[in-house]
Design a protein around this motif. Sequence first.
Motif, mmCIF file in Angstrom:
data_model
loop_
_atom_site.group_PDB
_atom_site.id
_atom_site.type_symbol
_atom_site.label_atom_id
_atom_site.label_comp_id
_atom_site.label_asym_id
_atom_site.label_seq_id
_atom_site.Cartn_x
_atom_site.Cartn_y
_atom_site.Cartn_z
ATOM 1 N N LEU A 315 0.843 -1.181 0.000
ATOM 2 C CA LEU A 315 0.000 0.000 0.000
ATOM 3 C C LEU A 315 0.887 1.242 0.000
ATOM 4 C CD1 LEU A 315 -2.639 -1.051 2.681
ATOM 5 C CD2 LEU A 315 -3.120 -0.629 0.258
ATOM 6 N N GLY A 316 0.547 2.214 -0.846
ATOM 7 C CA GLY A 316 1.237 3.488 -0.791
ATOM 8 C C GLY A 316 2.194 3.726 -1.938
ATOM 9 N N ARG A 317 3.315 4.343 -1.621
ATOM 10 C CA ARG A 317 4.245 4.882 -2.598
ATOM 11 C C ARG A 317 4.788 3.810 -3.544
ATOM 12 N NH1 ARG A 317 7.264 6.297 0.836
ATOM 13 N NH2 ARG A 317 8.758 4.609 0.785
ATOM 14 N N ALA A 318 4.781 4.130 -4.837
ATOM 15 C CA ALA A 318 5.462 3.310 -5.834
ATOM 16 C C ALA A 318 6.883 3.822 -6.001
ATOM 17 C CB ALA A 318 4.728 3.376 -7.171
ATOM 18 N N TYR A 319 7.822 2.906 -6.202
ATOM 19 C CA TYR A 319 9.190 3.316 -6.482
ATOM 20 C C TYR A 319 9.251 3.910 -7.887
ATOM 21 C CZ TYR A 319 10.543 0.666 -2.354
ATOM 22 O OH TYR A 319 10.660 0.202 -1.059
ATOM 23 N N PRO A 320 9.802 5.122 -8.025
ATOM 24 C CA PRO A 320 9.811 5.781 -9.337
ATOM 25 C C PRO A 320 10.415 4.926 -10.449
ATOM 26 C CG PRO A 320 10.454 7.329 -7.627
ATOM 27 C CD PRO A 320 10.365 5.987 -6.971
ATOM 28 N N ALA A 321 11.426 4.115 -10.111
ATOM 29 C CA ALA A 321 12.092 3.311 -11.140
ATOM 30 C C ALA A 321 11.182 2.255 -11.747
ATOM 31 C CB ALA A 321 13.339 2.649 -10.558
ATOM 32 N N THR A 322 10.073 1.935 -11.072
ATOM 33 C CA THR A 322 9.146 0.926 -11.607
ATOM 34 C C THR A 322 8.010 1.541 -12.416
ATOM 35 O OG1 THR A 322 7.736 0.950 -9.618
ATOM 36 C CG2 THR A 322 9.609 -0.591 -9.644
ATOM 37 N N VAL A 323 7.946 2.856 -12.472
ATOM 38 C CA VAL A 323 6.831 3.540 -13.139
ATOM 39 C C VAL A 323 7.272 3.969 -14.535
ATOM 40 C CG1 VAL A 323 5.223 5.470 -13.031
ATOM 41 C CG2 VAL A 323 5.944 4.317 -10.927
ATOM 42 N N GLY A 324 6.534 3.500 -15.539
ATOM 43 C CA GLY A 324 6.882 3.805 -16.910
ATOM 44 C C GLY A 324 6.682 5.268 -17.259
ATOM 45 N N GLU A 325 7.344 5.682 -18.312
ATOM 46 C CA GLU A 325 7.254 7.069 -18.762
ATOM 47 C C GLU A 325 5.822 7.403 -19.164
ATOM 48 O OE1 GLU A 325 9.358 10.052 -22.050
ATOM 49 O OE2 GLU A 325 10.080 7.985 -21.762
ATOM 50 N N GLY A 326 5.323 8.497 -18.652
ATOM 51 C CA GLY A 326 3.981 8.934 -18.987
ATOM 52 C C GLY A 326 2.874 8.246 -18.217
ATOM 53 N N VAL A 327 3.234 7.374 -17.259
ATOM 54 C CA VAL A 327 2.240 6.657 -16.456
ATOM 55 C C VAL A 327 2.183 7.282 -15.069
ATOM 56 C CG1 VAL A 327 1.490 4.400 -15.627
ATOM 57 C CG2 VAL A 327 2.829 4.570 -17.731
ATOM 58 N N GLU A 328 0.991 7.327 -14.487
ATOM 59 C CA GLU A 328 0.833 7.904 -13.151
ATOM 60 C C GLU A 328 1.592 7.086 -12.112
ATOM 61 O OE1 GLU A 328 -2.688 8.744 -9.815
ATOM 62 O OE2 GLU A 328 -3.167 7.772 -11.722
ATOM 63 N N GLN A 329 2.302 7.779 -11.229
ATOM 64 C CA GLN A 329 2.939 7.127 -10.088
ATOM 65 C C GLN A 329 2.073 7.298 -8.861
ATOM 66 O OE1 GLN A 329 6.818 8.608 -8.946
ATOM 67 N NE2 GLN A 329 6.646 7.708 -6.887
ATOM 68 N N ASN A 330 1.791 6.202 -8.180
ATOM 69 C CA ASN A 330 1.091 6.336 -6.907
ATOM 70 C C ASN A 330 2.061 6.886 -5.875
ATOM 71 O OD1 ASN A 330 -1.389 5.953 -5.452
ATOM 72 N ND2 ASN A 330 -0.327 4.387 -4.261
ATOM 73 N N ASP A 331 1.681 7.987 -5.250
ATOM 74 C CA ASP A 331 2.566 8.660 -4.305
ATOM 75 C C ASP A 331 1.914 8.680 -2.930
ATOM 76 O OD1 ASP A 331 4.796 9.961 -3.396
ATOM 77 O OD2 ASP A 331 4.130 11.945 -4.018
ATOM 78 N N SER A 332 2.721 8.505 -1.906
ATOM 79 C CA SER A 332 2.200 8.450 -0.547
ATOM 80 C C SER A 332 3.359 8.574 0.431
ATOM 81 C CB SER A 332 1.466 7.124 -0.311
ATOM 82 O OG SER A 332 1.096 6.972 1.049
ATOM 83 N N ALA A 333 3.056 8.966 1.653
ATOM 84 C CA ALA A 333 4.051 8.925 2.728
ATOM 85 C C ALA A 333 4.279 7.504 3.224
ATOM 86 C CB ALA A 333 3.596 9.808 3.889
ATOM 87 N N LYS A 334 3.395 6.589 2.880
ATOM 88 C CA LYS A 334 3.498 5.197 3.311
ATOM 89 C C LYS A 334 4.008 4.305 2.186
ATOM 90 C CE LYS A 334 1.641 5.160 7.555
ATOM 91 N NZ LYS A 334 2.395 4.719 8.745
ATOM 92 N N HIS A 335 4.653 3.223 2.567
ATOM 93 C CA HIS A 335 4.932 2.093 1.684
ATOM 94 C C HIS A 335 4.934 0.876 2.598
ATOM 95 C CE1 HIS A 335 6.628 -0.020 -1.873
ATOM 96 N NE2 HIS A 335 7.130 -0.805 -0.917
ATOM 97 N N VAL A 336 3.823 0.166 2.658
ATOM 98 C CA VAL A 336 3.654 -0.922 3.617
ATOM 99 C C VAL A 336 3.406 -2.217 2.857
ATOM 100 C CG1 VAL A 336 2.345 -1.789 5.583
ATOM 101 C CG2 VAL A 336 2.709 0.672 5.321
ATOM 102 N N ASP A 337 4.380 -3.124 2.929
ATOM 103 C CA ASP A 337 4.294 -4.411 2.239
ATOM 104 C C ASP A 337 3.479 -5.403 3.051
ATOM 105 O OD1 ASP A 337 6.229 -4.094 -0.103
ATOM 106 O OD2 ASP A 337 7.493 -3.494 1.576
ATOM 107 N N MET A 338 2.688 -6.212 2.329
ATOM 108 C CA MET A 338 1.887 -7.257 2.963
ATOM 109 C C MET A 338 1.961 -8.510 2.090
ATOM 110 S SD MET A 338 -1.327 -5.062 4.492
ATOM 111 C CE MET A 338 -1.908 -4.418 2.932
ATOM 112 N N ILE A 339 1.969 -9.675 2.734
ATOM 113 C CA ILE A 339 2.382 -10.914 2.080
ATOM 114 C C ILE A 339 1.222 -11.910 1.949
ATOM 115 C CG2 ILE A 339 3.915 -12.919 2.281
ATOM 116 C CD1 ILE A 339 5.840 -11.133 3.821
#
Length: 369
Positions: A315-339
Amino acid sequence: MDSRIRRHAEIIVHQAIDLQPDDDVVVSMPPVAEDLAVALYEQIGEVGANPMMVARGDRGIGTDRATRAYLRAVDEDDLSEPEHALKLFEHADAAVVARPHENVTEQSDVSPEKGSAYDRAYRDVLNARLSTKWCLTQYPAPADAQLAGMSTEAYEDFVYDAVNKDWDAVREHQEQMVEIMDGADEVHIVSGDTTDVTMSVKDMVTLNDWGTNNLPAGEVFTAPVPDSVEGEVLFDKPVYHNAREVQGAWLKFEGGEVVDFSATQNEDVLEGILTTDEGSNRLGELGIGMNRDIDRFTYNMLFDEKMGDTVHMALGRAYPATVGEGVEQNDSAKHVDMIVDMSEDSYIEVDGEIVQRNGTFKFEDGFEG
């Protein structure tokens, strides 16, 4: 000093952050990890770079005890962006962060609301650190061994077996999954009758995590298109967030947003994550764990998310390196992994083709499509 600590430091300096002469590097870790700090300083000195050390715990403003005292004392409305911390990472070339603990539950009596306010205030500081050559790693402290239910010696073996690997071989193995994911349109994940979720990864970038940022590494990950996620997910491994354990986290997605949620334990922590900001109730990452030297759950997401036979969603922030050019990046103060456990009655489908079933990939022996 344990020779494995020196090997750990060598991998960090020469592989993970590729330190160069005259680079300014921030070494950020609490006193319990002093042996690793010493080994890093030796390696940094041999390179001819410039180290600066700051003591910190899970949050970047001090040790866990000091941070707890500050967060319990400060008024939530007084939490603001710390310019001095921001400048530190804006002027750094590299950063090494280790997160061992002296007490893993030190901040358990800091409210989720206060924790979320802190995360919002330090959002730009985190982004500045992530813009350097960075490495996040672990030192095997006794408190973390206790949380994992292991002796200190057994936990040391576990950590170094997962960290001090032949990472070139890992890269080659995982690249087969990258080739499947990169250029794909849709991913469909099913686990039993509790998880059935689809998401688009069209035009996103799939990365091979083989020891260039996280140590241990051992995953392939990308970012979903933020508004594409549909379905339900039961995260059947615990989420250990801000010193509190969330059990049985369940999320329902529509149009990329979480529209319903529940947990069997500490649901308020899950709610605090989801309500941090606009981006914290959408996914920023899909990761596939491939490090089979991590063969047990330890309540440490740096390890647990890499565990073989699992997927994780953040949930939360996407790493910029994984976001393609011209595609929206999900941005957030959180980045919480769940398995999600994918070892039984489970499969991953990419563009209509099953590429993993019950933890075995199509390029591995024993795969049954």
